[in-house]
Design an enzyme around this catalytic site. Structure first.
Site, PDB file in Angstrom:
ATOM      1  N   GLU A 269       0.796  -1.281  -0.037  1.00  0.00           N
ATOM      2  CA  GLU A 269      -0.113   0.243  -0.062  1.00  0.00           C
ATOM      3  C   GLU A 269       0.889   1.127   0.062  1.00  0.00           C
ATOM      4  O   GLU A 269       1.994   1.258   0.408  1.00  0.00           O
ATOM      5  CB  GLU A 269      -0.934  -0.268   1.339  1.00  0.00           C
ATOM      6  CG  GLU A 269      -1.604  -1.182   1.409  1.00  0.00           C
ATOM      7  CD  GLU A 269      -2.642  -1.118   2.676  1.00  0.00           C
ATOM      8  OE1 GLU A 269      -2.493  -0.374   3.387  1.00  0.00           O
ATOM      9  OE2 GLU A 269      -3.428  -2.269   2.817  1.00  0.00           O
ATOM     10  N   LYS A 271       2.265   4.630   1.486  1.00  0.00           N
ATOM     11  CA  LYS A 271       2.557   5.042   3.024  1.00  0.00           C
ATOM     12  C   LYS A 271       2.205   6.515   2.866  1.00  0.00           C
ATOM     13  O   LYS A 271       3.126   7.196   2.381  1.00  0.00           O
ATOM     14  CB  LYS A 271       3.891   4.699   3.333  1.00  0.00           C
ATOM     15  CG  LYS A 271       4.070   5.047   4.867  1.00  0.00           C
ATOM     16  CD  LYS A 271       5.591   4.452   5.408  1.00  0.00           C
ATOM     17  CE  LYS A 271       5.652   4.617   6.679  1.00  0.00           C
ATOM     18  NZ  LYS A 271       5.441   6.057   7.257  1.00  0.00           N
TER      19      LYS A 271
HETATM   20  P1  AMP Z   1       6.404   5.011  11.031  1.00  0.00           P
HETATM   21  O1  AMP Z   1       5.657   6.000  11.625  1.00  0.00           O
HETATM   22  O2  AMP Z   1       7.799   5.626  10.055  1.00  0.00           O
HETATM   23  O3  AMP Z   1       6.810   3.949  11.755  1.00  0.00           O
HETATM   24  O4  AMP Z   1       5.314   4.384   9.721  1.00  0.00           O
HETATM   25  C1  AMP Z   1       4.208   3.601  10.231  1.00  0.00           C
HETATM   26  C2  AMP Z   1       3.124   4.658  10.079  1.00  0.00           C
HETATM   27  O5  AMP Z   1       2.749   4.896   8.489  1.00  0.00           O
HETATM   28  C3  AMP Z   1       1.824   4.212  10.618  1.00  0.00           C
HETATM   29  O6  AMP Z   1       1.895   4.533  12.065  1.00  0.00           O
HETATM   30  C4  AMP Z   1       0.649   5.264   9.962  1.00  0.00           C
HETATM   31  O7  AMP Z   1       0.595   6.175  10.700  1.00  0.00           O
HETATM   32  C5  AMP Z   1       1.517   5.242   8.759  1.00  0.00           C
HETATM   33  N1  AMP Z   1       0.978   4.798   7.292  1.00  0.00           N
HETATM   34  C6  AMP Z   1       0.536   5.477   6.437  1.00  0.00           C
HETATM   35  N2  AMP Z   1       0.122   4.779   5.441  1.00  0.00           N
HETATM   36  C7  AMP Z   1      -0.221   3.458   5.912  1.00  0.00           C
HETATM   37  C8  AMP Z   1      -0.734   2.345   5.406  1.00  0.00           C
HETATM   38  N3  AMP Z   1      -1.045   2.162   3.896  1.00  0.00           N
HETATM   39  N4  AMP Z   1      -0.777   1.370   6.061  1.00  0.00           N
HETATM   40  C9  AMP Z   1      -0.091   1.332   7.490  1.00  0.00           C
HETATM   41  N5  AMP Z   1       0.369   2.622   8.115  1.00  0.00           N
HETATM   42  C10 AMP Z   1       0.507   3.610   7.041  1.00  0.00           C
END
Ligand code: AMP
Length: 583
Positions: A269, A271
């Site tokens: 998906e 991000k």
């Molecule tokens: P990180 O904050 O860098 O650890 O990345 C994870 C975060 O990406 C999650 O906590 C979500 O807030 C965000 N995110 C954005 N798009 C998605 C998606 N398609 N699936 C899951 N998380 C997502």
């Protein structure tokens, strides 16, 4: 229960830095105390008076604490200040001066844990005219009855400076040791600081931890463990309307490794670069929680409206990313542009028009009274596809492909970056939803040398045209074992001199000013609360900083309002990035 008994444990905890020993002391205490005292004690051991989802603070200034010491000991201000200068810590000042007073008057009353807890909790409710005096009275009343050691911990709790390095992991293990010692055949060797247990241990730890991810309050978990045992813990379900911990992501650096981690075919998906929202829908009642479990429903009326109009389920819990965009140019905005909306209390309707968010839904945890945590991701996605009707610039399903093909995955990733998204997420199609843990079902893939989220622990006043602002910030990562923040560098670039250009020195100074803990000349120590994202070029080993590492060319890229200090980068994250870069 007498407060002095708890103080004895506080002292034991202060006397050791060993995690196992701390766990042992707490487990011993938990075994002894009556259930009605459990919540108070669990909170106080973690240095607070409320569960972590409750953000209220006591708001006691150093000045108030100092005055309370004066009243309780009958000593003049001059004397209290001179002790304060000497000892540098009002808790210690209270201890020493109460001791002196005791030698004079021999007066003492028995304080109970409940009395201390109740008086201190009342501090929160006191606001408005005459509030300082009323706060003073509550603290002084406790100090008047307190023994010297008790006085120290009362002041430290009132100032919210109680720290025993008791992190969530220690509390979790202590609950297991306290209530399941027979089942796990726990043996603790105090001399060697060594423990042994049988193969059941992991099962009990997991049950306690999973219950915490659903309840978000170790006081409730401990009560359940004590009264209902393992079965009771395992039966804990989702409660619609209660905040729940979001599932966290791991990271890999190549497409191949992502597939290896989640299996193939995998769901991939976009991000989205916004912030996480866990949304509870119960009929027309909608609640929105952030990943810090703050309720932000009021701040996002357009999201509430979109959910009502475009989600057909009567009851559900959705996991999503809200991304800000410019309503005129229809361009996505980086997270920092909408971060101001999270805490905003006024002009909400205006802001929701000026800086609206588009919701990208990517998971569902609860549907029609059914807990979906154990359902495979593929099924959860199918339900989402059934109940969400997408509307551009309002609410959408996360863009997804399912593939085993590395080339297709890479193309999808390039497309994501081209559209301005952060990267992609790889997801295991058969996996459950695991609240609050990094378990490898969900892998993020984005450009390497990602920035680190770090906490500001100190700052320095600027000079020349930057005087009057705090312009240099000491950054720290978290050592989850000790609960301490370890410094990794100092940043003074990235902020703006003019407020209209973005996050400014002035704005940061205002935020940090209210968090100042101590002053040393031009330097100030601040309570570790503000998380900022730091971009940098390299990590080096360094004796200068407590973490043993230093960031080269650190730049502040944004303030992370959506993250609490316990969610910042850990020492292990820094180490891992250091190792990676060596490769
Ligand atoms: P990180 O904050 O860098 O650890 O990345 C994870 C975060 O990406 C999650 O906590 C979500 O807030 C965000 N995110 C954005 N798009 C998605 C998606 N398609 N699936 C899951 N998380 C997502």
């Amino acid at each position: 229960m007498k407060y002095s008994e708890l103080v004895m444990v506080f002292e034991q905890l202060e006397s050791t830095s060993k995690r196992l020993t701390k766990t042992h002391y707490i487990a011993d205490l938990l075994k002894k105390i009556p259930t009605e005292n459990l919540p108070m004690i669990i909170y106080m051991l973690q240095g607070r008076l409320f569960p972590p989802t409750d953000e209220r603070t006591l708001g006691v200034a150093d000045k108030t604490a100092k005055k309370a010491i004066e009243i309780a000991t009958g000593l003049p201000e001059k004397k209290v200040i001179s002790e304060w200068k000497k000892l540098g810590d009002l808790g210690k000042v209270a201890e020493v001066l109460v001791k002196e007073k005791k030698q004079r008057t021999l007066f003492s009353h028995t304080l109970t844990v409940k009395k201390v807890f109740d008086n201190l909790r009342k501090l929160v409710e006191i606001t408005g005219a005459g509030s300082v005096d009323r706060k003073l009275k509550l603290i002084a009343e406790l100090l008047t009855s307190a023994k010297p050691k008790e006085a120290k911990f009362i002041i430290k709790t009132a100032l919210e400076q109680l720290r025993f390095g008791v992190g969530e992991g220690v509390v979790r293990d202590a609950i297991v040791w306290a209530y399941f010692s027979k089942e796990i055949e726990l043996k603790y060797d105090e001399k060697k600081h060594d423990i042994s247990y049988n193969e059941n241990y992991k099962k009990y730890v997991k049950a306690v931890e999973s219950t915490y991810d659903l309840m978000n309050d170790y006081a409730g978990v401990a009560k359940k463990a004590k009264e209902k045992g393992l079965k009771g813990l395992q039966k804990t379900g989702i409660t619609l309307g209660q905040p729940i911990r979001a599932m966290l992501a791991l990271k890999e650096d190549t497409v191949k490794d992502c597939f290896k981690r989640v299996g193939s075919p995998a769901a991939i998906e976009y991000k989205y670069d916004g912030f996480r929202m866990i949304i509870n829908k119960d009929g027309s009642d909608i609640k929105i929680f952030t990943r810090r479990l703050d309720n932000v429903t009021k701040q996002f009326p357009e999201v509430v409206k979109a959910i009502r109009a475009h989600v057909s389920a009567r009851q559900c819990i959705l996991d999503a990313e809200a991304v800000g965009f410019d309503p005129k140019t229809k361009e996505y905005k980086p997270f920092q542009n909408i971060s101001q909306r999270i805490k905003r209390k006024y002009d909400i309707a205006m802001l929701s028009k000026k800086l609206p968010v588009e919701l990208h839904i990517f998971d569902i945890l609860f549907y029609k009274g059914e807990n979906l945590l154990e359902a495979p991701f593929k099924k959860r996605r199918q339900i989402l596809e059934k109940i969400v009707s997408s509307k551009k610039w309002s609410i959408q399903l996360a863009k997804q492909i399912v593939t085993s093909n590395e080339k297709k995955a890479s193309e999808f990733y390039s497309k994501a970056l081209e559209l301005g998204h952060e990267g992609v997420m790889f997801k295991n199609l058969a996996s459950p939803y695991q609240p609050g843990s990094r378990v490898g079902h969900m892998i993020k893939f984005k450009p390497v040398m990602e920035p680190l989220d770090l906490v500001i622990v100190a700052a320095e006043w600027g000079t020349g045209k930057r005087s009057g602002w705090l312009t240099s910030y000491v950054l720290a990562c978290l050592d989850p074992k000790s609960g301490k923040f370890l410094t990794v560098g100092k940043a003074s670039t990235g902020l703006k001199e003019k407020e209209e250009q973005g996050l400014s020195f002035k704005a940061m100074t205002k935020i940090l000013r209210s968090l100042v803990r101590a002053e040393h000349g031009r330097k100030v120590d601040v309570h570790p609360q503000i998380v900022i994202e730091i971009a940098f070029n390299e990590i080096q080993k360094s004796p200068t900083y407590k973490s043993g590492y230093a960031l080269r060319f650190p730049r502040i890229t944004k303030i992370r309002d959506d993250r609490g200090p316990n969610e910042c980068a850990t020492l292990a994250d820094v180490k891992r990035m250091y190792e990676q870069q060596k490769k």
